[in-house]
Design a protein around this motif. Structure first.
Motif, PDB file in Angstrom:
ATOM      1  N   GLN A   1      42.915 -54.501 -21.958  1.00 25.57           N
ATOM      2  CA  GLN A   1      41.892 -53.640 -22.518  1.00 25.57           C
ATOM      3  C   GLN A   1      41.739 -53.852 -24.014  1.00 25.57           C
ATOM      4  N   TYR A   2      42.702 -54.587 -24.622  1.00 23.14           N
ATOM      5  CA  TYR A   2      42.630 -54.804 -26.061  1.00 23.14           C
ATOM      6  C   TYR A   2      42.042 -56.168 -26.417  1.00 23.14           C
ATOM      7  N   ALA A   3      41.519 -56.880 -25.419  1.00 19.31           N
ATOM      8  CA  ALA A   3      41.025 -58.222 -25.680  1.00 19.31           C
ATOM      9  C   ALA A   3      39.888 -58.218 -26.707  1.00 19.31           C
ATOM     10  N   ASP A   4      39.049 -57.174 -26.679  1.00 21.07           N
ATOM     11  CA  ASP A   4      37.944 -57.111 -27.631  1.00 21.07           C
ATOM     12  C   ASP A   4      38.116 -55.956 -28.600  1.00 21.07           C
ATOM     13  N   ASP A   5      39.383 -55.649 -28.914  1.00 22.25           N
ATOM     14  CA  ASP A   5      39.684 -54.448 -29.693  1.00 22.25           C
ATOM     15  C   ASP A   5      39.816 -54.745 -31.184  1.00 22.25           C
ATOM     16  N   GLY A   6      39.163 -55.742 -31.677  1.00 17.58           N
ATOM     17  CA  GLY A   6      39.325 -56.094 -33.081  1.00 17.58           C
ATOM     18  C   GLY A   6      38.398 -55.344 -34.013  1.00 17.58           C
ATOM     19  N   GLY A   7      37.322 -54.733 -33.486  1.00 22.62           N
ATOM     20  CA  GLY A   7      36.347 -54.091 -34.343  1.00 22.62           C
ATOM     21  C   GLY A   7      36.708 -52.683 -34.727  1.00 22.62           C
ATOM     22  N   LYS A   8      36.066 -52.213 -35.804  1.00 20.09           N
ATOM     23  CA  LYS A   8      36.341 -50.854 -36.277  1.00 20.09           C
ATOM     24  C   LYS A   8      35.899 -49.811 -35.261  1.00 20.09           C
ATOM     25  N   ASN A   9      34.805 -50.079 -34.548  1.00 18.72           N
ATOM     26  CA  ASN A   9      34.331 -49.111 -33.556  1.00 18.72           C
ATOM     27  C   ASN A   9      35.347 -48.922 -32.447  1.00 18.72           C
ATOM     28  N   SER A  10      35.947 -50.016 -31.996  1.00 21.28           N
ATOM     29  CA  SER A  10      36.962 -49.929 -30.949  1.00 21.28           C
ATOM     30  C   SER A  10      38.172 -49.135 -31.421  1.00 21.28           C
ATOM     31  N   LYS A  11      38.582 -49.359 -32.661  1.00 24.24           N
ATOM     32  CA  LYS A  11      39.725 -48.625 -33.204  1.00 24.24           C
ATOM     33  C   LYS A  11      39.421 -47.145 -33.337  1.00 24.24           C
ATOM     34  N   ARG A  12      38.184 -46.843 -33.742  1.00 22.22           N
ATOM     35  CA  ARG A  12      37.809 -45.426 -33.853  1.00 22.22           C
ATOM     36  C   ARG A  12      37.774 -44.761 -32.480  1.00 22.22           C
ATOM     37  N   ARG A  13      37.261 -45.494 -31.503  1.00 22.28           N
ATOM     38  CA  ARG A  13      37.225 -44.934 -30.147  1.00 22.28           C
ATOM     39  C   ARG A  13      38.626 -44.671 -29.636  1.00 22.28           C
ATOM     40  N   ARG A  14      39.536 -45.610 -29.894  1.00 22.14           N
ATOM     41  CA  ARG A  14      40.913 -45.405 -29.423  1.00 22.14           C
ATOM     42  C   ARG A  14      41.574 -44.253 -30.160  1.00 22.14           C
ATOM     43  N   ALA A  15      41.324 -44.120 -31.454  1.00 18.39           N
ATOM     44  CA  ALA A  15      41.885 -43.005 -32.219  1.00 18.39           C
ATOM     45  C   ALA A  15      41.426 -41.671 -31.635  1.00 18.39           C
ATOM     46  N   LYS A  16      40.160 -41.616 -31.213  1.00 14.44           N
ATOM     47  CA  LYS A  16      39.652 -40.383 -30.603  1.00 14.44           C
ATOM     48  C   LYS A  16      40.326 -40.125 -29.266  1.00 14.44           C
ATOM     49  N   ARG A  17      40.526 -41.185 -28.475  1.00 12.94           N
ATOM     50  CA  ARG A  17      41.209 -41.010 -27.194  1.00 12.94           C
ATOM     51  C   ARG A  17      42.632 -40.511 -27.399  1.00 12.94           C
ATOM     52  N   LEU A  18      43.325 -41.084 -28.366  1.00  9.10           N
ATOM     53  CA  LEU A  18      44.698 -40.651 -28.637  1.00  9.10           C
ATOM     54  C   LEU A  18      44.731 -39.192 -29.074  1.00  9.10           C
ATOM     55  N   GLN A  19      43.798 -38.795 -29.906  1.00  5.47           N
ATOM     56  CA  GLN A  19      43.775 -37.407 -30.365  1.00  5.47           C
ATOM     57  C   GLN A  19      43.502 -36.453 -29.211  1.00  5.47           C
TER      58      GLN A  19
END
Length: 285
Positions: free
Chosen positions: A40-58
């Motif tokens: 699931q992290y294959a395309d996780d290099g962008g800022k949008n992906s990181k922000r989405r994951r941060a929201k999921r973690l929260q």
């Protein structure tokens, strides 16, 4: 043991390389319907992906905290969502999980679930995910230990005792291996070794695992943890004096498979780096 090593530097410590012992790959089908999600992290290099994951973690942290406060378990769906998020081998992603508060929230939930009846499955899920999250960097693990380590250790010891005394009925071998690995990860931290060795209940727990036949891998990891704790000068004398610890290591050094014997020998050599321990080790008194 008492030969040329004397008061010299300890024989070795796995902390020298900063590596964790993730050498037994297992499936989690007993507890989860999900699988490893590294892809699931294959395309996780962008800022949008990181922000989405941060929201999921929260969101996950909020769910965990709400359940702990309400003294309720999570639903199967919620456990699966959590496991999907943390079941990977990406160290920086585990660092993000620590920063978001996943380990702290799991600690709070474990405290609540341990007080519930018929909660073996929930306890197991929490322990599995804690072990995964703690495959983070040493810096993040250090930060987490400072925040919750002394609170988490007694909770893990409760799980350990249940696995050994037979009251934990759901895959006790599997869960024992998971919780011992958490101790092992903490023992890699210089800042954690003295407070861990000062906890006599934790040393008691490690001795129990060294002496048990429930899991040979848990035994190896318990010895490895002892060896790392004994890598610190301030710990060696008190650890050698702890009831049953030296005897457990001596017995382990003469039985079991090669890795068990080698780990036990390394732990004894670390203890032998303190000259005050020589009589204890030679005469086992």
């Amino acid at each position: 043991v008492s030969g040329s090593h004397g008061a010299s530097a300890p024989h070795r410590s796995y902390s020298d390389g900063g590596n964790t012992r993730n050498d037994d790959e297992e499936t989690y089908d007993e507890y989860y319907t999900s699988t490893n999600r590294d892809d699931q992290y294959a395309d996780d290099g962008g800022k949008n992906s990181k922000r989405r994951r941060a929201k999921r973690l929260q969101l996950l942290v909020d769910v965990l905290n709400q359940a702990a406060v309400a003294k309720q378990s999570l639903s199967q769906f919620e456990y699966d969502e959590l496991h999907n998020e943390v079941n990977h081998e990406n160290e920086s992603k585990h660092d993000d999980e620590i920063e978001a508060g996943i380990a702290t929230a799991l600690c709070r939930l474990l405290e609540a679930v341990l007080k519930m009846s018929n909660s073996d499955k929930e306890i197991g899920k929490i322990c599995v995910d804690l072990e995964l999250v703690y495959r983070c960097s040493d810096a993040s693990r250090d930060e987490s230990f400072e925040a919750i380590g002394l609170e988490l250790i007694p909770l893990i010891l409760q799980v350990l005792d249940r696995c050994i005394d037979g009251t934990f009925k759901r895959e006790p071998e599997f869960i024992l291996k998971r919780v011992i690995k958490v101790f092992g990860y903490f023992a890699l931290l210089k800042s954690a070794r003295v407070p861990m060795a000062n906890n006599s209940s934790m040393l008691d727990g490690l001795v129990k695992v060294v002496n048990t036949d429930i899991s040979s891998m848990a035994r190896v990891d318990a010895i490895w943890t002892i060896s790392n704790l004994a890598f610190t000068d301030a710990n060696r004398v008190k650890m050698a004096a702890h009831p049953g610890l030296v005897g457990a290591l001596i017995n382990a050094s003469s039985r079991g498979h090669t890795e068990t014997r080698n780990e036990a020998a390394a732990a004894l050599m670390n203890l032998a780096a303190a000259s005050l321990n020589h009589d204890k080790l030679v005469y086992h008194v």
